[in-house]
Design an enzyme around this catalytic site. Sequence first.
Site, short mmCIF file in Angstrom:
data_model
loop_
_atom_site.label_atom_id
_atom_site.label_comp_id
_atom_site.label_asym_id
_atom_site.label_seq_id
_atom_site.Cartn_x
_atom_site.Cartn_y
_atom_site.Cartn_z
N GLY A 92 51.46 59.24 63.71
CA GLY A 92 52.69 58.88 63.21
C GLY A 92 53.29 57.70 63.19
CB SER A 93 56.56 56.32 63.18
OG SER A 93 57.10 56.93 62.11
CB THR A 94 52.65 55.02 67.31
OG1 THR A 94 51.56 55.74 67.01
CG2 THR A 94 53.76 55.79 68.06
CG PHE A 95 48.95 53.87 61.97
CD1 PHE A 95 47.80 53.77 62.81
CD2 PHE A 95 49.05 53.56 60.67
CE1 PHE A 95 46.70 53.42 62.11
CE2 PHE A 95 47.76 53.07 59.99
CZ PHE A 95 46.55 52.88 60.58
#
Length: 401
Positions: A92-95
């Site tokens: 998800g958005s951690t990437f």
Amino acid sequence: PGGDVPATPGKEVQLSLDMDLQLRGLELFGEESGAAVLMDCRSGDILAMVSAPSFDANRFVRGLSAAEYKALAEYDHKPLFNKALTATYPPGSTFKTLVAVAALEAGFSADMTINCPGHWNFGGRRWRCDAVHGATNMHDAIATSCDTYFYTISLKLGPDRIADTARRFGLGQAFDIGIPGQKKGLIPDTAYKRRAFPRDPVWHPGETPSFGIGQGYTLVTALQQCVAAARMANGRKALVPRLIRSVGGVARPDASAAPDLDFDPAHLALVREAMGSVTTRGTAARTGQIGLGDVRMSGKTGTAQGYNYNGGRGVHGTAGPWHLRDHAWFTGFAPHDTPRYAIAVLVEHGGFGAQAAAPRARDLMRLALLKDPELRSRIERPPAPPVAVADSRGPVEGGPA
């Protein structure tokens, strides 16, 4: 034929795990399913590696009944499955923090703004963003987790640059920590598409925006996510995790043996600063504050789709059946100014990262900081005495404006 072989004592094995942190991690999950990994981002030591829910391994020594084993094996929260090492999930958005590094390394300016009206039109479809962010630069795109910014920037970068950066942060690989069964997950690129899809070997432009926000083919483990956070925090070394500290009194290699992390330090510093804003005014502002004076945590939230929302299968948030909900992530490090510890928390089908993962990361990180004698003395440092300021009426108590 020779009879019994006498037992021979083995060498003493010392692990890096901190029992207080390990037990606190399990306590924080309760009945939830997920994983948490906490590392020392100077040595690479794994201080906590939690897979939840857990089970009593001593029951296997005496022998489980068929009913007991069936209850463990068929429980949908999968207590027998090591979710820190063996389970893989979209990040998800951690990437987005890694996509940001890839963009900076490729020469993109952090000051470049991209307009976010709450959606992005590309390829004949409308890609949604969770909010209307307006003109957004890289710092604010990380802090507020603007999908539109990263859809656009990833399309300009292409998959191979993003994949190369992600692998250099430790994603897509297994680590020698003495435990078998690790999964490498998947960091896709154009070569992967040719291998895996011989009937459609071309990486299409429409596949890149999903990759840029940690979706699509991308799969990672909680251990990999913590390694990536530790490398981001350290900024100099490509840290590898160490679970076995010594065998027979002989220390295993630590961070001093790790290769250099070959990124421009200024680029990493810029992304770390944006991660600091995530917990002060960004997506985790309400749930990521650790309340330890000037010692604060930096990080990135992530809400990763387990299923596509089309056809009513996936559930955004926690409003539907547990097994259809998004996965919740938080990765980060603390203290923000002098990083000591890195963390990754996954709550399986937990919904939003800010609501399910960030509070657990905050509480586990808080304990790690309080157990560190040097940091505890900083946290407990008494406030500076008031400064006497003279005016025409004589000295008064006060301080600088």
